[in-house]
Design an enzyme around this catalytic site. Structure first.
Site, PDB file in Angstrom:
ATOM      1  N   ASP A 102       0.822  -1.215   0.000  1.00 66.15           N
ATOM      2  CA  ASP A 102       0.000   0.000   0.000  1.00 66.15           C
ATOM      3  C   ASP A 102       0.853   1.261   0.000  1.00 66.15           C
ATOM      4  O   ASP A 102       2.022   1.255   0.367  1.00 66.15           O
ATOM      5  CB  ASP A 102      -0.919   0.021   1.226  1.00 66.15           C
ATOM      6  CG  ASP A 102      -0.138   0.058   2.529  1.00 66.15           C
ATOM      7  OD1 ASP A 102       0.845  -0.706   2.647  1.00 66.15           O
ATOM      8  OD2 ASP A 102      -0.484   0.845   3.432  1.00 66.15           O
ATOM      9  N   GLU A 103       0.266   2.348  -0.417  1.00 57.64           N
ATOM     10  CA  GLU A 103       0.792   3.711  -0.282  1.00 57.64           C
ATOM     11  C   GLU A 103       2.241   3.849  -0.753  1.00 57.64           C
ATOM     12  O   GLU A 103       3.092   4.414  -0.061  1.00 57.64           O
ATOM     13  CB  GLU A 103       0.680   4.169   1.185  1.00 57.64           C
ATOM     14  CG  GLU A 103      -0.744   4.239   1.686  1.00 57.64           C
ATOM     15  CD  GLU A 103      -0.824   4.719   3.121  1.00 57.64           C
ATOM     16  OE1 GLU A 103      -1.687   5.584   3.413  1.00 57.64           O
ATOM     17  OE2 GLU A 103      -0.036   4.229   3.965  1.00 57.64           O
ATOM     18  N   VAL A 104       2.511   3.365  -1.936  1.00 58.08           N
ATOM     19  CA  VAL A 104       3.865   3.481  -2.486  1.00 58.08           C
ATOM     20  C   VAL A 104       4.026   4.862  -3.125  1.00 58.08           C
ATOM     21  O   VAL A 104       3.283   5.230  -4.034  1.00 58.08           O
ATOM     22  CB  VAL A 104       4.142   2.375  -3.523  1.00 58.08           C
ATOM     23  CG1 VAL A 104       5.569   2.506  -4.062  1.00 58.08           C
ATOM     24  CG2 VAL A 104       3.945   1.000  -2.892  1.00 58.08           C
TER      25      VAL A 104
END
Length: 516
Positions: A311-313
């Site tokens: 997530d949230e790269v």
């Protein structure tokens, strides 16, 4: 001894029958939480005497075996039922069974004894918990239980709680106390978000510098392999799986402190800025490292699943790096950095497959990647129309864990428990087959504002609201007003058992200060 074969649900060879024998001179508090599927109480009550109370197995079962999970549970629940009394009864009859993570049971309480019938040891544990909640004391301190018939099973097989031990280190004892409370609410998965940007507390034998340099403190703020085994064993004895998460390629700043060349160097123009971004997905050494690390993780954690995050790269560092851009051009990715992330994730999923583990990922991996055939389980966490996301995932034929409505880490009044109760995971348009792909849900306790000082009151009893939603029949538990007195009573039970659960409203509990 009971033995677990994690990951392989083998057929049970016989029906497991557990008899709770109550030797007694024998008002149910109708406050069982979560509410059983079928619950038939009666005003007829029987007195329980701790001195003549014992647990036992069906007399006709093979006496050559014993079940350590149940033997320990008998002692544990005796102390819960009768605080201050010691459990001296010997277990003279025992049973051998193959263990599956099934939770159905039947419980009957009648004059002279109670019987608990379950196909697996896990169902027996859930039934023992229910039995313990049926016992109550009168004003004179005498113990009673009412005549009761219960048939019970969970609505969803996955009922999890996530703890984040990277943003604030949680002592092992705080984790064990949480596992106790989880068992009281019939949660069955501890999702251990071990590491993240702030710290890397997992002590790896293969790569000791990860915690030596990445933990808040290399001695006091780490989880040794012995600590991990203790948590896993403690959880298993309570019917709880331990699911490890090693989130990448983002959320990995702490990894880079102990593993050089793992993270991507960020650039300012043509010059390295001295900062680092996500894992570098272009280097063969990255995948060699991940294979070695995940191989160790797979050997330490017996659960058949592993959470890979995803997530949230943040793509800005990758975008700044000329070597990353050159690699993307070579691979035909253009300037679509989500394709680079998909390239990395697919390789990591393949590694877990080689290690005979099934991967779970956050919804970002599903949202931004066209190649979804390599995915198995997607955890939906973003706010907004989360049921729209659930519908998209199941239409793709993938299994879903729902977390979006159960983020409890943000401060908030305890009376907002109803918002976590009024959640309907299957309230989307879809076929029965698609809805069956929703395997459960998860309460998430992220660690920005949570450590051992406020973990329990932040979690409980609000997490119990989610527990009933994941266990009980939706139609029978759709009314907040009817649920409130049961939850209030359950909160009092938690206090008596040493769980520092916040109050729901004005009032008091009979035993509220005995464990403070």
């Amino acid at each position: 001894m009971c033995s677990v074969n994690p990951g392989h649900c083998t057929l049970i060879k016989f029906i497991f029958l557990l008899l709770i024998i109550i030797h007694l001179s024998l008002n149910t508090a109708e406050s069982v939480w979560p509410l059983p599927q079928i619950f038939i109480p009666s005003p007829e009550r029987y007195q329980l005497k701790p001195q003549s109370f014992s647990f036992g197995y069906r007399r006709y079962l093979d006496t050559k075996h014993s079940c350590s999970v149940l033997d320990a549970a008998f002692k544990r629940y005796f102390s819960i039922l009768f605080p201050g009394y010691s459990y001296a009864n010997l277990i003279t009859f025992s049973v051998a069974t193959q263990l599956l993570f099934l939770n159905s049971y039947k419980l009957s309480v009648f004059a002279g004894q109670a019987s608990l019938n379950a196909e697996t040891v896990w169902g027996s544990l859930r039934g023992l918990e229910t039995f313990s909640q049926l016992v109550y004391q009168d004003d004179l301190g005498s113990y009673y239980i009412n005549k009761t018939e219960i048939e019970d099973y969970p609505q969803f097989n996955y009922r999890g709680i996530l703890l984040d031990t990277s943003r604030h280190y949680l002592p092992v004892q705080a984790i064990l106390k949480t596992l106790d409370a989880m068992a009281y609410s019939k949660f069955n998965v501890f999702h251990w978000h071990l590491v993240d940007d702030p710290s890397f507390p997992y002590q790896s034998h293969k790569f000791p510098d990860l915690s030596n340099k990445g933990a808040f403190h290399p001695v006091t703020h780490v989880y040794t392999q012995s600590d991990v085994r203790r948590v896993i064993s403690y959880a298993r004895m309570r019917g709880i799986r331990v699911l490890p998460e090693f989130d990448s390629p983002g959320h990995t700043k702490s990894w880079g402190k102990g593993q050089s060349e793992l993270l991507t160097p960020c650039y300012r123009g043509a010059t390295p800025s001295g900062t680092f971004g996500p894992v570098n997905p272009t280097l063969p050494s990255t995948y060699q490292f991940m294979l070695s690390l995940l191989k160790e993780v797979a050997s330490v954690f017996p659960d058949p699943y592993i959470h890979l995050g995803g997530d949230e790269v943040d793509f800005s560092c990758w975008r700044s790096n000329p070597y990353i851009r050159a690699f993307m051009h070579k691979m035909g990715f253009g300037l679509d950095f989500s394709k680079l992330e998909a390239f990395y994730i697919e390789k990591i999923v393949n590694i877990t497959s080689i290690l005979r583990k099934t991967s779970i990922v956050w919804q970002d991996v599903f949202d931004y990647h066209e190649r979804r055939r390599f995915l198995s389980v997607v955890e939906v966490w973003k706010q907004g129309c989360y049921l729209c996301e659930v519908r998209r995932v199941v239409k793709a034929g993938l299994r879903v864990i729902l977390a979006s409505p159960w983020y409890l880490d943000q401060p908030g009044p305890t009376h907002n428990w109803a918002r976590y109760y009024n959640v309907w995971p299957l309230a989307f348009k879809g076929t029965e087959k698609q809805k069956s792909l929703v395997i459960g849900g998860e309460v998430c306790m992220w660690g920005e504002y949570v450590d051992a000082t406020n973990l329990s009151p932040r979690l409980w009893p609000r997490a119990s609201a989610a527990a009933e939603r994941l266990w009980s029949n939706e139609r029978q538990t759709s009314c907040v007003e009817r649920a409130f007195p049961r939850l209030q009573e359950f909160r009092c039970k938690l206090l008596r058992r040493g769980i520092q659960a916040e109050p729901l409203y004005v009032g008091h509990c009979k035993h509220e200060y005995q464990t403070v």
